[in-house]
Design an enzyme around this catalytic site. Sequence first.
Site, PDB file in Angstrom:
ATOM      1  N   GLU A 184       9.163  12.009   5.544  1.00  0.00           N
ATOM      2  CA  GLU A 184       7.988  12.651   6.075  1.00  0.00           C
ATOM      3  C   GLU A 184       7.265  11.757   7.098  1.00  0.00           C
ATOM      4  O   GLU A 184       6.878  12.185   8.147  1.00  0.00           O
ATOM      5  CB  GLU A 184       7.249  13.227   5.009  1.00  0.00           C
ATOM      6  N   TYR A 210      10.697  10.328  -4.444  1.00  0.00           N
ATOM      7  CA  TYR A 210       9.457  10.688  -3.960  1.00  0.00           C
ATOM      8  C   TYR A 210       9.223   9.689  -2.781  1.00  0.00           C
ATOM      9  O   TYR A 210       8.833  10.052  -1.517  1.00  0.00           O
ATOM     10  CB  TYR A 210       8.131  10.429  -5.160  1.00  0.00           C
TER      11      TYR A 210
END
Length: 214
Positions: free
Chosen positions: A156, A149
């Site tokens: 991102e 994560y």
Amino acid sequence: MPPKKSPAKAKEPAAQEAKKEVRKQTALQKNYLIAYNLASCIGWFAVLVLVVQELQTAGYQSVYGKVSTLLNIVQTCALFEVSNLNSVWFILAKYDYPEVRQSYFVSSMVIAWSITEIVRYGYYALNLIYGKAPLFSTYIRYTFFFVLYPLGAGSEFMLIQYAIPFAQQTQAFYGFVFTFIAGMYAPGFWFMYQHMIKQRSKVFEKVFGKDKNE
């Protein structure tokens, strides 16, 4: 004269037929979900293989060009799962920003996405097939996110940062949108990370009989 059937007995065949129909529909739904999850798992595995192969043969600059078609397919399938849509996928697919598409953060992001989805869809499929996911599948489902994560979200965030200047030069509105999304990443990440840790504790306490945080 034959005795009349009671209303209750007359309704029994209809009730049995209704139950059969419900069971049939449930079985069809289950088979569909198994097929969907297995196909998604295989699709993401293929994406991961392509990324690794491209990194070994050509380098990170060409990773997006290599995996874009298949990545678009598996991400489009995620339209069935609204919560699984991703703003960075939209940026990569819609805008031809070489500095963004050729960044090494594309590789790290897609690798994180791929492993996450392979584990997730595999877990769902096994849970449907066996009625209960195997312990190893449960363990990695609620453990790998500790690394994946932050890796995925961090990649991102960096790609959005790279895209902002180009968006501001071409479409000011999208520049504002990307800036807003980037600003939400830190608090959003912290909230989701804490949520997943809590979910892990709940699941592990139920499955393993204790809070397995190691």
